[in-house]
Structure formats: C-alpha cells, structure tokens
Design an enzyme around this catalytic site. Structure first.
Site, PDB file in Angstrom:
ATOM      1  CE1 TYR A   1      -0.680   8.356   4.233  1.00 53.55           C
ATOM      2  CE2 TYR A   1       1.350   9.646   4.191  1.00 53.55           C
ATOM      3  CZ  TYR A   1       0.115   9.366   4.747  1.00 53.55           C
ATOM      4  OH  TYR A   1      -0.326  10.089   5.829  1.00 53.55           O
TER       5      TYR A   1
ATOM      6  CE1 TYR B   1       3.056   7.701  12.631  1.00 62.03           C
ATOM      7  CE2 TYR B   1       1.933   7.623  14.752  1.00 62.03           C
ATOM      8  CZ  TYR B   1       2.606   8.336  13.785  1.00 62.03           C
ATOM      9  OH  TYR B   1       2.843   9.676  13.939  1.00 62.03           O
TER      10      TYR B   1
ATOM     11  CG  HIS C   1      -4.890  10.206   2.993  1.00 57.12           C
ATOM     12  ND1 HIS C   1      -5.914  10.051   3.904  1.00 57.12           N
ATOM     13  CD2 HIS C   1      -3.943   9.294   3.335  1.00 57.12           C
ATOM     14  CE1 HIS C   1      -5.611   9.082   4.749  1.00 57.12           C
ATOM     15  NE2 HIS C   1      -4.419   8.606   4.437  1.00 57.12           N
TER      16      HIS C   1
ATOM     17  NE  ARG D   1       4.417  14.273  10.567  1.00 50.83           N
ATOM     18  CZ  ARG D   1       3.762  13.209  10.075  1.00 50.83           C
ATOM     19  NH1 ARG D   1       3.571  12.144  10.831  1.00 50.83           N
ATOM     20  NH2 ARG D   1       3.328  13.220   8.835  1.00 50.83           N
TER      21      ARG D   1
ATOM     22  CD  GLU E   1      -5.499   2.825  -0.070  1.00 53.60           C
ATOM     23  OE1 GLU E   1      -4.726   2.236  -0.861  1.00 53.60           O
ATOM     24  OE2 GLU E   1      -5.299   2.917   1.146  1.00 53.60           O
TER      25      GLU E   1
ATOM     26  CD  GLN F   1      -3.142   4.490  10.804  1.00 56.22           C
ATOM     27  OE1 GLN F   1      -4.369   4.472  10.715  1.00 56.22           O
ATOM     28  NE2 GLN F   1      -2.382   4.977   9.854  1.00 56.22           N
TER      29      GLN F   1
ATOM     30  CE  LYS G   1      -3.550   1.982   7.581  1.00 53.22           C
ATOM     31  NZ  LYS G   1      -4.362   2.891   6.780  1.00 53.22           N
TER      32      LYS G   1
ATOM     33  CD  GLU H   1      -6.425   4.536   4.908  1.00 55.09           C
ATOM     34  OE1 GLU H   1      -5.749   3.750   4.211  1.00 55.09           O
ATOM     35  OE2 GLU H   1      -5.925   5.315   5.742  1.00 55.09           O
TER      36      GLU H   1
ATOM     37  CG  ASP I   1      -2.098   0.945   1.049  1.00 56.17           C
ATOM     38  OD1 ASP I   1      -2.413   1.294  -0.104  1.00 56.17           O
ATOM     39  OD2 ASP I   1      -2.697   1.334   2.065  1.00 56.17           O
TER      40      ASP I   1
END
Ligand code: CA
Length: 422
Positions: free
Chosen positions: A124, A239, A129, A138, A196, A235, A248, A194, A122
């Site tokens: 990103y 993570y 997103h 952050r 995708e 997550q 996931k 999600e 997967d």
C-alpha cells in the site's frame, strides 16, 4: 557512460537488425524482457521480446528454457552476461543467419504467466492513493498513524493471477448499503481497477534469514504491471478488522513480460525526500545507496474503453496518469520489510506496490479515487459516464521508463475486459 550498471546494452545508438525493434514503443533492443511463450501448440518456453518478435532463448543461450526460475536464480553478474550476449546477437547482423530461425512473430504466439506464482503480497506504498482512499472512509484521519513508519501490506491470492488478455468475470459477493438493514449477495456493483507495479522475486531467502536492505535489490527478478481488480462494495463491508479478502481475490492481471533490473538501470532515481516532519525510517529500512537510487523514472497510465467506444472506433481514453516516484517506500524497503520477521520469499513470488496515484484528480490509479467514491462520474467521448466498471469495459494499463539521453522502454500490454457475472 559511468553510472553503475550501465553498459553497451543501454547505448541509445544501438539498434537491432530486426527492423520493428528500432523505435518500438515497448521493446527496443535496450529492453530485452523475458517471458514464457508458446509458439503454436508447443510447450511454453522462455522468450525475449524484441520489437514485434520473440526470440526463443533456449535455442541461443545455455539456459534451461522450460521455466523462468533458470533466469531468476542467476547471480547478478551472470544476468548481466546473459543480457550482453542477447544484445550482441540481436544487434550485430553477422549473427542474423544463425539467430533469425529462432524468432517467432509475437502475434502468432501465446504468452503465459512468467512464473508459477507461489505467493502474492500486495503493499500500500502509493501515498496519494492511501491518502485519497483514507479520506473517503475516514475524513478525520486519512492516513493511519502507522503509515509512515511501516510498509503496509496484506497477503493476496496467487491462484487467480492471470496474464494480460484474460477476461475478468464480474464477481459475486456480500455487500451492505449504508442504510440497508442487512447485507445482500449478488454481482458487484462497484467494480474497480488498481494501477500498480508488480515485482517478481528472483533469488529467495531461507526461512529465518531476513534479507538486509542493502541486498534486497539482488532479489528482484524483474517488474511488471499489475491490475489489482477490486470490488469496492464487498471491500467496504468485509475489510474490518482484517483487511481485503474476497473483494480482491477473484482475479488479478499482470503484464506477462518481466522487465529486468538490468534494463531499468538507466532509469533509477533518488527516492524523493520525505516531507518535513515525516519520521526517518527505522534502521532496517534505511540504506544510503537505496535512498540514492532506489526509485524509478517510470510513467504509468490507465485507459478505459467501453464496448460502445470500441464499436464507434474510439481508442481507449486515458483516465489516470501517474508515475512510480509517487511510492512512499522503495522496492528494497518492501522486500526488506517483508522478510524482516524471517518470512521466506521464493523465486516467482509476486509483490504489488499498491495503487500508484499522483496528486490531483487526473492522476488517480483507481475509479474509487477518480470519481470520489462513485459520487462524481467520468465523462467519455461517446457521451457515456462511468463511476465504476460496466460489463464490456476494457481497462488498459501501460508503463514506460523514460530518462534524458536514453531510449525509452515499455512494459507491454496489461489489459482485460469485464464480462458479465455468470
Ligand atoms: Ca491493491
């Protein structure tokens, strides 16, 4: 029609003698996706979706119909020939007497995963997103410094990929509240979807032999929708420093029809230019042809139907609209990067693009973004609200390739309902 890859199979005037195909939202004769289906209790075999019907491919073409590798391993020119053959059979009524007996009503069949999935990766690549989620975790640095230089990805779990329709059982896992002294173990309370695109790999590459970006498109067997279900509470806790793991891997849903690169040929777009000041990709990720037509005109939607909405007769409510051109990297760039270290891709490998959101709150491909981390609920027609998914919720992804002068083609259903933790 002079664009590359365009031929009579894309002619918008072409119709099928199968009435339900003409004007069909997903499967007009211009689409012709492949999939694995079982008529009745028979062994799965390759089918072609046409309107409300499925054509048993092995009965009308010289292919080994027991597995999709027969399609995936074809050279591009042979794939085009096969598409032309199927399109002729289903459009020219003189073939009807011979072909009609090999059609099955789709609603009376079972659809399977198109491939035995060896590996699932997967990415990103949806930059909105990445920025939206990064801003939640952050605020000072939403995009990490590597994002615009290297396609970010992780190795996902292949064993828990299921076709549309298989319910998702709410997973158990470990999480820790912000102010809690320690973690707890229990059912996820922040279950999310999600939105995708998935890419099925056709022809693989030998280990140690990277796929040059100019050849990457030849390794695509086709496209699907992918719902990368995510437990946000797990997550957030697990993570760092290695990335997604059990948040996931409990379940991923794909649409079972393989939308071919040939069917998508009329819907190719130039990759949108990078904003002023963004870095130029390194040479192994940059190809003039790929930049010219490596993006796709595919509209995406995610809709939600709660159990109460279903009982009251409300259709699923659209909670996010997006489009494939919001990907920061092209599919060929993802493939070239994945194999650049010599890693061998194999037929039936699945690549996810990463969640594709657009700019704006109505264009979010996950609840995490749409509800600003669960702080701002969505409102539904029953008066219910949602921050994350509840038991009984149905999530429906859909995709349509659209372009001027073309018959739009769809991806078929990618849906699943949330069941209580067991
Ligand atoms: Ca994902």
């Amino acid at each position: 029609m002079t664009r590359p890859g365009i031929n009579e199979t894309h002619d918008p005037m072409r119709t099928s003698w199968i009435e339900s195909a003409n004007g069909h939202r997903d499967f007009p004769i211009q689409n012709l996706p492949f999939g694995m289906f079982s008529p009745g209790t028979n062994e799965p075999r390759i089918g072609v979706a046409i309107g409300d019907m499925i054509l048993d491919l092995g009965a009308v073409a010289a292919v080994d119909a027991k597995g999709m590798n027969a399609i995936a391993s074809l050279e591009p020119a042979d794939r085009v020939s096969l598409r032309r053959h199927i399109s002729t059979l289903l459009s020219d009524p003189t073939h009807r007497p011979a072909v009609a007996q090999h059609l099955h009503r789709a609603e009376e069949t079972t659809l399977h995963l198109p491939f035995v999935v060896g590996d699932y990766t997967d990415f990103y690549a949806g930059i909105h997103h990445a920025r939206n989620v990064g801003a939640l975790f952050r605020p000072d640095q939403p995009l990490m410094p590597n994002y615009k230089h290297v396609p970010i990805g992780y190795h996902g779990r292949a064993s828990s990929i299921r076709p549309s329709g298989v319910p998702v059982v709410r997973p158990h896992g470990q999480s820790k509240g912000l102010d809690a002294d320690g973690p707890i173990f229990g059912p996820s309370r922040r279950l999310d979807y999600e939105l995708e695109l998935g890419i099925w790999i056709g022809k693989g590459n030998p280990q140690g032999a990277p796929i040059p970006i100019a050849e990457a498109a030849d390794h695509i067997a086709g496209f699907c929708l992918l719902n990368d279900w995510s437990a946000r509470d797990f997550q957030a806790w697990e993570y760092q420093p290695l990335g997604p793991f059990l948040a996931k891997s409990f379940h991923s849903t794909v649409s079972p029809w393989v939308i071919t690169p040939e069917a998508l040929a009329p819907f190719r777009l130039a990759q949108p230019p990078r904003p002023e000041g963004d870095p130029v990709p390194l040479a192994y990720l940059l190809d003039a042809d790929d930049q010219r037509d490596g993006a796709y005109a595919i509209k995406l939607k995610v809709a939600l139907q709660t159990a109460m909405m279903k009982a009251a007769g409300h259709a699923p409510q659209i909670v996010g609209r997006s489009a494939a051109h919001h990907l920061y990297w092209t599919i060929s760039q993802l493939i070239a990067h994945h194999s650049s270290n010599g890693c061998n891709l194999r037929a039936g490998d699945l690549l996810g693009t990463g969640t594709i959101s657009g700019p704006g709150r109505d264009h979010c491909g996950s609840l995490l973004e749409a509800t600003l981390g669960g702080s701002t609920p969505l409102f539904l027609p029953t008066g219910e609200t949602r921050t994350f998914l509840e038991d009984g919720d149905m999530v429906v992804l859909s995709a349509t390739a659209q372009a001027d002068g073309c018959v739009p083609i769809g991806f078929g259903p990618c849906r699943a309902e949330i069941r209580p933790a067991s």
